[in-house]
Design a protein around this motif. Sequence first.
Motif, mmCIF file in Angstrom:
data_model
loop_
_atom_site.group_PDB
_atom_site.id
_atom_site.type_symbol
_atom_site.label_atom_id
_atom_site.label_comp_id
_atom_site.label_asym_id
_atom_site.label_seq_id
_atom_site.Cartn_x
_atom_site.Cartn_y
_atom_site.Cartn_z
ATOM 1 N N ILE A 1 -2.181 2.060 0.370
ATOM 2 C CA ILE A 1 -1.353 0.717 0.064
ATOM 3 C C ILE A 1 -0.961 0.116 1.221
ATOM 4 O O ILE A 1 -1.027 -1.320 1.096
ATOM 5 N N ALA A 2 -0.388 0.714 2.075
ATOM 6 C CA ALA A 2 -0.002 -0.102 3.355
ATOM 7 C C ALA A 2 -1.148 -0.617 4.207
ATOM 8 O O ALA A 2 -1.100 -2.132 4.429
ATOM 9 N N TYR A 3 -2.562 -0.098 4.357
ATOM 10 C CA TYR A 3 -3.589 -0.791 4.672
ATOM 11 C C TYR A 3 -3.958 -1.972 3.968
ATOM 12 O O TYR A 3 -4.196 -3.099 4.755
ATOM 13 N N PHE A 4 -4.337 -1.812 2.774
ATOM 14 C CA PHE A 4 -4.713 -3.064 2.169
ATOM 15 C C PHE A 4 -3.636 -4.021 1.821
ATOM 16 O O PHE A 4 -3.886 -5.249 1.910
ATOM 17 N N THR A 5 -2.423 -3.639 1.838
ATOM 18 C CA THR A 5 -1.390 -4.858 1.845
ATOM 19 C C THR A 5 -1.312 -5.523 3.101
ATOM 20 O O THR A 5 -1.294 -6.748 3.312
ATOM 21 N N ALA A 6 -1.636 -4.997 4.319
ATOM 22 C CA ALA A 6 -1.525 -5.712 5.529
ATOM 23 C C ALA A 6 -2.963 -6.301 5.788
ATOM 24 O O ALA A 6 -2.931 -7.367 6.246
ATOM 25 N N LYS A 7 -4.134 -5.886 5.307
ATOM 26 C CA LYS A 7 -5.389 -6.698 5.104
ATOM 27 C C LYS A 7 -5.085 -7.693 4.521
ATOM 28 O O LYS A 7 -5.631 -8.900 4.817
ATOM 29 N N LEU A 8 -4.571 -7.725 3.343
ATOM 30 C CA LEU A 8 -4.784 -8.985 2.481
ATOM 31 C C LEU A 8 -3.775 -10.055 3.038
ATOM 32 O O LEU A 8 -3.699 -11.014 2.747
ATOM 33 N N THR A 9 -2.529 -9.480 3.862
ATOM 34 C CA THR A 9 -1.563 -10.353 4.589
ATOM 35 C C THR A 9 -2.252 -11.391 5.606
ATOM 36 O O THR A 9 -1.923 -12.295 5.833
ATOM 37 N N THR B 1 0.166 6.261 0.237
ATOM 38 C CA THR B 1 0.853 5.311 0.754
ATOM 39 C C THR B 1 0.168 4.616 2.006
ATOM 40 O O THR B 1 0.134 3.529 2.064
#
Length: 141
Positions: free
Chosen positions: A5-13, A2
């Motif tokens: 997922i949170a890290y890469f989601t934030a990064k791509l945001t 998790t």
Amino acid sequence: MTDAIAYFTAKLTHETDPSDVYSAQRAGEQVTLIDVRDVDAWTQGRIPGAVHMPYREIASRAPAEIPAGTPVIVYCWSPGCNGGAKAAREFAVLGYPVKEMIGGYEYWAREGQPTESDEGALPRTFDPLVMTVRASPGVTR
């Protein structure tokens, strides 16, 4: 898992890359690019359509020059420069939706995307170390 997922989601945001920006431009999307390098760098070469706003001037200039709420994409020289991150933070403080273009101007140019100076379009050169290079008429390698 998790956390990843949170890290890469934030990064791509909050970041994009030269290929995605160029694809958006070619698709006709309205892209507000902000070049945060100094005037000498801007004069040497830049991305067509970019706005020159060195990161130290963002707090004073952006509210007067860029409508509130406009999504912006900032770029500096290269992956070795943190000017893009500083600029992105400044825009975020002002409340703008902002992304940093990772790779900066260096990777934009190395991928053969269009660049210009005050004299006009600069030659496009495709670097085989950062992309697949295919022969194309009128393009230097």
